[in-house]
Write a protein that holds these residues in place. Sequence first.
Motif, PDB file in Angstrom:
ATOM      1  N   VAL A   1       7.949   4.353   0.750  1.00  0.00           N
ATOM      2  CA  VAL A   1       7.572   3.648  -0.475  1.00  0.00           C
ATOM      3  C   VAL A   1       7.731   2.145  -0.275  1.00  0.00           C
ATOM      4  O   VAL A   1       8.827   1.674   0.063  1.00  0.00           O
ATOM      5  CB  VAL A   1       8.439   4.120  -1.665  1.00  0.00           C
ATOM      6  CG1 VAL A   1       8.095   3.335  -2.921  1.00  0.00           C
ATOM      7  CG2 VAL A   1       8.241   5.619  -1.902  1.00  0.00           C
ATOM      8  N   PRO A   2       6.678   1.356  -0.470  1.00  0.00           N
ATOM      9  CA  PRO A   2       6.804  -0.096  -0.321  1.00  0.00           C
ATOM     10  C   PRO A   2       7.572  -0.701  -1.492  1.00  0.00           C
ATOM     11  O   PRO A   2       7.553  -0.166  -2.605  1.00  0.00           O
ATOM     12  CB  PRO A   2       5.348  -0.575  -0.326  1.00  0.00           C
ATOM     13  CG  PRO A   2       4.618   0.457  -1.129  1.00  0.00           C
ATOM     14  CD  PRO A   2       5.306   1.763  -0.837  1.00  0.00           C
ATOM     15  N   GLU A   3       8.251  -1.799  -1.227  1.00  0.00           N
ATOM     16  CA  GLU A   3       8.974  -2.499  -2.292  1.00  0.00           C
ATOM     17  C   GLU A   3       8.000  -3.369  -3.067  1.00  0.00           C
ATOM     18  O   GLU A   3       7.206  -4.108  -2.480  1.00  0.00           O
ATOM     19  CB  GLU A   3      10.089  -3.359  -1.696  1.00  0.00           C
ATOM     20  CG  GLU A   3      10.940  -4.078  -2.739  1.00  0.00           C
ATOM     21  CD  GLU A   3      11.728  -3.098  -3.606  1.00  0.00           C
ATOM     22  OE1 GLU A   3      11.115  -2.514  -4.518  1.00  0.00           O
ATOM     23  OE2 GLU A   3      12.929  -2.932  -3.360  1.00  0.00           O
ATOM     24  N   THR A   4       8.009  -3.262  -4.369  1.00  0.00           N
ATOM     25  CA  THR A   4       7.200  -4.126  -5.238  1.00  0.00           C
ATOM     26  C   THR A   4       8.064  -4.601  -6.390  1.00  0.00           C
ATOM     27  O   THR A   4       9.031  -3.938  -6.780  1.00  0.00           O
ATOM     28  CB  THR A   4       5.975  -3.366  -5.802  1.00  0.00           C
ATOM     29  OG1 THR A   4       6.425  -2.280  -6.607  1.00  0.00           O
ATOM     30  CG2 THR A   4       5.082  -2.835  -4.691  1.00  0.00           C
TER      31      THR A   4
ATOM     32  N   ALA B   1      16.539  14.185  -0.952  1.00  0.00           N
ATOM     33  CA  ALA B   1      15.295  14.103  -0.179  1.00  0.00           C
ATOM     34  C   ALA B   1      14.390  12.998  -0.714  1.00  0.00           C
ATOM     35  O   ALA B   1      13.772  12.253   0.063  1.00  0.00           O
ATOM     36  CB  ALA B   1      14.574  15.449  -0.208  1.00  0.00           C
ATOM     37  N   ALA B   2      14.291  12.869  -2.035  1.00  0.00           N
ATOM     38  CA  ALA B   2      13.459  11.823  -2.628  1.00  0.00           C
ATOM     39  C   ALA B   2      13.952  10.432  -2.233  1.00  0.00           C
ATOM     40  O   ALA B   2      13.157   9.539  -1.908  1.00  0.00           O
ATOM     41  CB  ALA B   2      13.434  11.965  -4.149  1.00  0.00           C
ATOM     42  N   ALA B   3      15.279  10.225  -2.252  1.00  0.00           N
ATOM     43  CA  ALA B   3      15.841   8.929  -1.869  1.00  0.00           C
ATOM     44  C   ALA B   3      15.566   8.617  -0.405  1.00  0.00           C
ATOM     45  O   ALA B   3      15.175   7.490  -0.048  1.00  0.00           O
ATOM     46  CB  ALA B   3      17.343   8.908  -2.153  1.00  0.00           C
ATOM     47  N   LEU B   4      15.750   9.594   0.487  1.00  0.00           N
ATOM     48  CA  LEU B   4      15.518   9.370   1.919  1.00  0.00           C
ATOM     49  C   LEU B   4      14.044   9.122   2.211  1.00  0.00           C
ATOM     50  O   LEU B   4      13.694   8.247   3.025  1.00  0.00           O
ATOM     51  CB  LEU B   4      16.026  10.574   2.716  1.00  0.00           C
ATOM     52  CG  LEU B   4      17.546  10.795   2.701  1.00  0.00           C
ATOM     53  CD1 LEU B   4      17.906  12.075   3.437  1.00  0.00           C
ATOM     54  CD2 LEU B   4      18.273   9.603   3.315  1.00  0.00           C
ATOM     55  N   LEU B   5      13.175   9.877   1.573  1.00  0.00           N
ATOM     56  CA  LEU B   5      11.742   9.670   1.779  1.00  0.00           C
ATOM     57  C   LEU B   5      11.295   8.302   1.272  1.00  0.00           C
ATOM     58  O   LEU B   5      10.433   7.660   1.872  1.00  0.00           O
ATOM     59  CB  LEU B   5      10.948  10.772   1.075  1.00  0.00           C
ATOM     60  CG  LEU B   5      10.981  12.154   1.738  1.00  0.00           C
ATOM     61  CD1 LEU B   5      10.348  13.190   0.819  1.00  0.00           C
ATOM     62  CD2 LEU B   5      10.262  12.122   3.081  1.00  0.00           C
ATOM     63  N   ALA B   6      11.894   7.855   0.163  1.00  0.00           N
ATOM     64  CA  ALA B   6      11.530   6.543  -0.383  1.00  0.00           C
ATOM     65  C   ALA B   6      11.877   5.424   0.584  1.00  0.00           C
ATOM     66  O   ALA B   6      11.154   4.424   0.683  1.00  0.00           O
ATOM     67  CB  ALA B   6      12.220   6.323  -1.722  1.00  0.00           C
ATOM     68  N   LEU B   7      12.990   5.565   1.305  1.00  0.00           N
ATOM     69  CA  LEU B   7      13.365   4.549   2.293  1.00  0.00           C
ATOM     70  C   LEU B   7      12.292   4.370   3.350  1.00  0.00           C
ATOM     71  O   LEU B   7      12.048   3.257   3.842  1.00  0.00           O
ATOM     72  CB  LEU B   7      14.684   4.935   2.965  1.00  0.00           C
ATOM     73  CG  LEU B   7      15.967   4.698   2.170  1.00  0.00           C
ATOM     74  CD1 LEU B   7      17.157   5.332   2.877  1.00  0.00           C
ATOM     75  CD2 LEU B   7      16.203   3.195   1.984  1.00  0.00           C
ATOM     76  N   ARG B   8      11.610   5.459   3.700  1.00  0.00           N
ATOM     77  CA  ARG B   8      10.631   5.422   4.775  1.00  0.00           C
ATOM     78  C   ARG B   8       9.218   5.131   4.292  1.00  0.00           C
ATOM     79  O   ARG B   8       8.436   4.492   4.999  1.00  0.00           O
ATOM     80  CB  ARG B   8      10.598   6.770   5.508  1.00  0.00           C
ATOM     81  CG  ARG B   8      11.845   7.101   6.300  1.00  0.00           C
ATOM     82  CD  ARG B   8      11.606   8.344   7.138  1.00  0.00           C
ATOM     83  NE  ARG B   8      10.388   8.208   7.956  1.00  0.00           N
ATOM     84  CZ  ARG B   8       9.837   9.208   8.629  1.00  0.00           C
ATOM     85  NH1 ARG B   8      10.369  10.421   8.588  1.00  0.00           N
ATOM     86  NH2 ARG B   8       8.751   9.009   9.351  1.00  0.00           N
TER      87      ARG B   8
ATOM     88  N   ARG C   1       0.846  -1.195   0.000  1.00  0.00           N
ATOM     89  CA  ARG C   1       0.000   0.000   0.000  1.00  0.00           C
ATOM     90  C   ARG C   1       0.880   1.243   0.000  1.00  0.00           C
ATOM     91  O   ARG C   1       1.779   1.379   0.820  1.00  0.00           O
ATOM     92  CB  ARG C   1      -0.931   0.024   1.217  1.00  0.00           C
ATOM     93  CG  ARG C   1      -1.898   1.213   1.214  1.00  0.00           C
ATOM     94  CD  ARG C   1      -2.774   1.221   2.458  1.00  0.00           C
ATOM     95  NE  ARG C   1      -3.715   2.315   2.397  1.00  0.00           N
ATOM     96  CZ  ARG C   1      -3.453   3.570   2.754  1.00  0.00           C
ATOM     97  NH1 ARG C   1      -2.221   3.862   3.194  1.00  0.00           N
ATOM     98  NH2 ARG C   1      -4.362   4.522   2.658  1.00  0.00           N
ATOM     99  N   LEU C   2       0.611   2.133  -0.931  1.00  0.00           N
ATOM    100  CA  LEU C   2       1.368   3.367  -1.062  1.00  0.00           C
ATOM    101  C   LEU C   2       0.672   4.457  -0.251  1.00  0.00           C
ATOM    102  O   LEU C   2      -0.459   4.845  -0.544  1.00  0.00           O
ATOM    103  CB  LEU C   2       1.461   3.781  -2.535  1.00  0.00           C
ATOM    104  CG  LEU C   2       2.370   4.957  -2.876  1.00  0.00           C
ATOM    105  CD1 LEU C   2       3.821   4.636  -2.565  1.00  0.00           C
ATOM    106  CD2 LEU C   2       2.224   5.320  -4.357  1.00  0.00           C
ATOM    107  N   SER C   3       1.342   4.940   0.791  1.00  0.00           N
ATOM    108  CA  SER C   3       0.775   5.993   1.633  1.00  0.00           C
ATOM    109  C   SER C   3       0.767   7.325   0.889  1.00  0.00           C
ATOM    110  O   SER C   3       1.336   7.458  -0.201  1.00  0.00           O
ATOM    111  CB  SER C   3       1.586   6.127   2.920  1.00  0.00           C
ATOM    112  OG  SER C   3       2.904   6.580   2.623  1.00  0.00           O
ATOM    113  N   THR C   4       0.136   8.313   1.506  1.00  0.00           N
ATOM    114  CA  THR C   4       0.120   9.649   0.902  1.00  0.00           C
ATOM    115  C   THR C   4       1.530  10.198   0.763  1.00  0.00           C
ATOM    116  O   THR C   4       1.898  10.762  -0.271  1.00  0.00           O
ATOM    117  CB  THR C   4      -0.739  10.597   1.755  1.00  0.00           C
ATOM    118  OG1 THR C   4      -2.083  10.091   1.812  1.00  0.00           O
ATOM    119  CG2 THR C   4      -0.754  12.001   1.151  1.00  0.00           C
TER     120      THR C   4
END
Length: 496
Positions: A222-225, A213-220, A39-42
Amino acid sequence: MTRPSSAASVLPRVRKLSGTTPSDSNGHGGPDSSSNPPRLSTLGLITVLLGAFLPMLDFFIVNVALPTIDRDLTAGPATLELFVAGYGIAYAVLLVLGGRLGDLFGRRRLFIAGSIAFGLTSLACGLAPTALALVGARVAQGAAAALMLPQALATIQSATQGERKARAMGIYGAVGGISVVIGQVLGGVLLSANLFGTGWRLIFLVNVPVSVAAALLALRSVPETRSANPARVDLPGTALLAAALLALLVPLMEGRAVGWPWWTWTLLAAFPLLVAAFVRVERRAERAGAVPLVPFSLLRIHGLRTGLTMAVPFFAGFGGFMLVMAVALQQGLNEGPIASGLAMVPMAVGFFIASLAGPRLLNRFGSKVIRAGSVIQAVGLLVLVLTVYGDWSGLSPLVLLPGMAIAGTGQGLVMPPLIRLVLSEIPTERAGVGGGILATTQQSSLALGVATLGTLFLTLAPTHGMHDALALVLALQLLLTLGVMALSTRLPSRVG
């Protein structure tokens, strides 16, 4: 009348070829259960949209800076066109491969890698000491963008469901259009700001903290698919697709600047042969049960095929328009970078308002919204043609405002719904490759518009004047928009 094909009829064939089920896998490599899908959060959606925004922004942010770069690095016209073309060509050539790698190794992982690479290559662009170094860094930046962007599309496809997926697709389409217009506005502002004496370099350096910032936010967030049974990279297909795109785009973008030597005509002549070879190799692989780079069985889906066909004239006209307007405003009307960028604001405002209304209108009226948008865009372009023909000496960003606003509103009713249509027709298990196909079509068409309409304008302007050259290019974009309008009648009445 029976539709030629549907997603339901093609899906069994695609599943058989790919060996996948409709669900993607989670970060642990096994298929998701229906009780625990990714599930992709806001925040995650904002993050992947940020990753999609940056590459599209950078395709056009340099337009207003080209005269300054030319003076600073003594680049010359051939190198400047290569500088613009290098990013677009590397981006377009590698997009499908980027989507396939995301299917194979995990989309979040590739998104983070692409974000970091985009930041590093942007830093290299900002620090480039010579024109050729800038060209090389720009090509590498395009490759990094191709690694990052397909993961955004595929993650939205794989980690959102139902109405949330429809809204996310609509927002993605809006981001795509707004980023192009904002690119030229922001480019002008940053160039004029000249913070710490950085000049044009700031338009690249500003990407660095945003990419981190995009890379750090993705770690927290974005789910892995990934695909449950990812296919191997299709090396023959990748090589042939890259060769075909290079054979078309390189001579079109560089031919005028270098005087159309023999190798430009040789490459153009090789283009249809390479396309035929690519199609033959891909179809043979699919019949053999392998998973090609581009599964042509997907193109049997009527809505997907029509949507991709519409994307070519729409984005080609859009790409050529943005470059030509930037050059005409700065060199023809002697407007500064800020004024040149601000001339695009009415278009951006119209696009943004239409994009906000688009999802609701699309749910109510279906693909009629796209048809209406193409009509509105055509009216806006006609107003611009008549404005340019009227009084060139009195032309200014203010005089152009009505036509720009109308055209932008129409584009906002075409681009996001069209992207949503194409994405909704792609089976979930092929989200990565499908997103790559869409992005490749979009970026190749933008590059094609820059190459054809831009080259035509730059060729005619010295002999016929900016006035006639600009009017002709706008008239040609109007013809392309009429083609989009005609194709829109073949879209499915309802968009998923």
